[in-house]
Scaffold this active site. Structure first.
Site, PDB file in Angstrom:
ATOM      1  N   ASP A  45      15.695  34.199 -22.905  1.00 52.16           N
ATOM      2  CA  ASP A  45      15.492  33.783 -24.304  1.00 52.16           C
ATOM      3  C   ASP A  45      14.113  33.129 -24.459  1.00 52.16           C
ATOM      4  O   ASP A  45      13.720  32.755 -25.557  1.00 52.16           O
ATOM      5  CB  ASP A  45      16.629  32.885 -24.803  1.00 52.16           C
ATOM      6  CG  ASP A  45      16.713  31.564 -24.048  1.00 52.16           C
ATOM      7  OD1 ASP A  45      16.002  31.389 -23.039  1.00 52.16           O
ATOM      8  OD2 ASP A  45      17.519  30.707 -24.469  1.00 52.16           O
ATOM      9  N   SER A  46      13.356  33.047 -23.355  1.00 49.10           N
ATOM     10  CA  SER A  46      11.937  32.683 -23.445  1.00 49.10           C
ATOM     11  C   SER A  46      11.210  33.697 -24.316  1.00 49.10           C
ATOM     12  O   SER A  46      10.085  33.457 -24.765  1.00 49.10           O
ATOM     13  CB  SER A  46      11.306  32.618 -22.055  1.00 49.10           C
ATOM     14  OG  SER A  46      11.659  33.745 -21.283  1.00 49.10           O
ATOM     15  N   ASP A  84      20.092  36.914 -21.276  1.00 45.16           N
ATOM     16  CA  ASP A  84      20.189  35.476 -21.503  1.00 45.16           C
ATOM     17  C   ASP A  84      20.926  35.248 -22.825  1.00 45.16           C
ATOM     18  O   ASP A  84      20.504  35.763 -23.866  1.00 45.16           O
ATOM     19  CB  ASP A  84      18.757  34.908 -21.599  1.00 45.16           C
ATOM     20  CG  ASP A  84      18.649  33.503 -21.084  1.00 45.16           C
ATOM     21  OD1 ASP A  84      19.675  32.936 -20.678  1.00 45.16           O
ATOM     22  OD2 ASP A  84      17.514  32.978 -21.079  1.00 45.16           O
ATOM     23  N   LYS A 114      23.476  35.361 -18.597  1.00 45.35           N
ATOM     24  CA  LYS A 114      23.156  34.013 -18.097  1.00 45.35           C
ATOM     25  C   LYS A 114      23.421  33.019 -19.216  1.00 45.35           C
ATOM     26  O   LYS A 114      23.162  33.327 -20.390  1.00 45.35           O
ATOM     27  CB  LYS A 114      21.683  33.928 -17.674  1.00 45.35           C
ATOM     28  CG  LYS A 114      21.247  32.501 -17.321  1.00 45.35           C
ATOM     29  CD  LYS A 114      19.895  32.444 -16.665  1.00 45.35           C
ATOM     30  CE  LYS A 114      18.747  32.299 -17.636  1.00 45.35           C
ATOM     31  NZ  LYS A 114      18.824  31.112 -18.526  1.00 45.35           N
ATOM     32  N   GLU A 116      23.302  28.524 -20.064  1.00 42.82           N
ATOM     33  CA  GLU A 116      22.842  27.204 -19.611  1.00 42.82           C
ATOM     34  C   GLU A 116      23.973  26.182 -19.649  1.00 42.82           C
ATOM     35  O   GLU A 116      24.783  26.198 -20.574  1.00 42.82           O
ATOM     36  CB  GLU A 116      21.690  26.723 -20.517  1.00 42.82           C
ATOM     37  CG  GLU A 116      20.465  27.601 -20.441  1.00 42.82           C
ATOM     38  CD  GLU A 116      19.326  27.112 -21.345  1.00 42.82           C
ATOM     39  OE1 GLU A 116      19.426  26.006 -21.921  1.00 42.82           O
ATOM     40  OE2 GLU A 116      18.340  27.848 -21.465  1.00 42.82           O
ATOM     41  N   GLU A 183      16.295  25.003 -12.698  1.00 43.79           N
ATOM     42  CA  GLU A 183      14.994  24.857 -13.378  1.00 43.79           C
ATOM     43  C   GLU A 183      14.564  23.398 -13.462  1.00 43.79           C
ATOM     44  O   GLU A 183      15.371  22.512 -13.798  1.00 43.79           O
ATOM     45  CB  GLU A 183      15.067  25.453 -14.803  1.00 43.79           C
ATOM     46  CG  GLU A 183      13.743  25.288 -15.556  1.00 43.79           C
ATOM     47  CD  GLU A 183      13.586  26.145 -16.790  1.00 43.79           C
ATOM     48  OE1 GLU A 183      14.477  26.961 -17.095  1.00 43.79           O
ATOM     49  OE2 GLU A 183      12.529  25.997 -17.459  1.00 43.79           O
TER      50      GLU A 183
END
Ligand code: KIV
Length: 286
Positions: A45-46, A84, A114, A116, A183
């Site tokens: 999602d960057s 993501d 993925k 978070e 991270e």
């Protein structure tokens, strides 16, 4: 080309040398990364920042991430494609998490997702895994919690905070994740998590002791104006692209670009027909 599976990624834990993973957001870059033999491609999602110009990853939507994931999947033959999950596509409920994860597999052709978060994300992770969808975890500096963290800051610097992140990583593994991104945490913490977990740890700004490293495509290639501290630029493609575009612009202006005869000519007969003054029955031209 052998297709990388979840099993292949899990086995990387036992290799003596760390492995490289990378993000990609479109068909062409995915092809390039895949051809280099990178085993795991994350459609991060960057993308919200490097592809769409937002200041954080928070605005990325499901529709945008699905479109990018499907494009990447079309470009990849070998690597495992991980999508993501964007902010608020899984946090609100287990049901929303299952629905979003399912969309990435069905509509985006990803092989895994993925998300978070640590201990508080266990219900979501285990529910998605129970649906047959592999999950990659992500703990430490979790960019979707930008506001909660008061910015992008290294996490786990005190003993208590480090302990919480270790517990987060263990919880993510127990919930069934096949790998985990660490991270923005101190190297010693990443080392301890890596030695305690059976699944591969993939670090970004987490030191040298992880099983693998992951970076953003644009960062390692020097495509943007900004490079985070944890990256290394292996090329300056941004400058190279601007120079090439400038050269193209100059060559068009000077006529050099079209001097190469790389275009089609009319046959003599067609040329005569084109320049004939009699326009026949075309009412607009007679
Ligand atoms: O969005 C992203 O690119 C990530 C990374 C782990 C690089 O989450």
């Amino acid at each position: 080309m052998t297709k990388i599976t979840i099993q292949s990624i899990k086995q990387l834990k036992h290799k003596p040398e760390p492995f490289a993973a990378l993000t990609a957001y479109d068909y062409t870059s995915a092809q390039l990364v895949d051809r280099a033999g990178i085993p795991l491609i994350l459609v991060g999602d960057s993308a919200a920042m490097v592809m769409m110009g937002y200041a954080t990853t928070i605005p990325a939507s499901m529709d945008e991430m699905l479109m990018l994931t499907a494009a990447v999947a079309r470009g990849v033959q070998s690597a495992l494609v991980v999508a993501d999950m964007p902010f608020m596509s899984y946090q609100a409920s287990v049901e929303s998490a299952i629905q979003s994860a399912g969309d990435f597999i069905k509509k985006g052709s990803a092989s895994a997702v993925k998300l978070e978060g640590g201990q508080h994300m266990v219900p979501q992770i285990s529910a998605i895994v129970d649906c047959g969808i592999p999950v990659m975890g992500h703990v430490g500096l979790t960019p979707q919690s930008f506001h909660q963290m008061s910015g992008y800051r290294i996490q786990g610097k005190t003993g208590t905070a480090a302990r919480t992140i270790l517990q987060d990583a263990l919880a993510v593994q127990s919930a069934g994740a096949f790998s985990i991104v660490l991270e923005g945490i101190p190297a010693e913490l990443a080392e301890q998590i890596t030695s305690e977990l059976d699944i591969p740890t993939i670090g970004i700004g987490a030191g040298p002791h992880c099983d693998g490293q992951i970076q953003v495509f644009h960062d390692i290639l020097g495509l943007g104006d900004f490079a985070p501290k944890h990256t290394r630029q292996f090329a300056r493609l941004g400058a190279l692209i601007t120079d090439s575009v400038l050269q193209y612009k100059k060559d068009v202006a000077s006529g050099k670009f079209t001097a190469g005869e790389n275009y089609t000519h009319l046959s003599e007969k067609a040329q005569k027909t084109l320049s004939a003054t009699d326009y026949g029955t075309d009412p607009k031209r007679s």
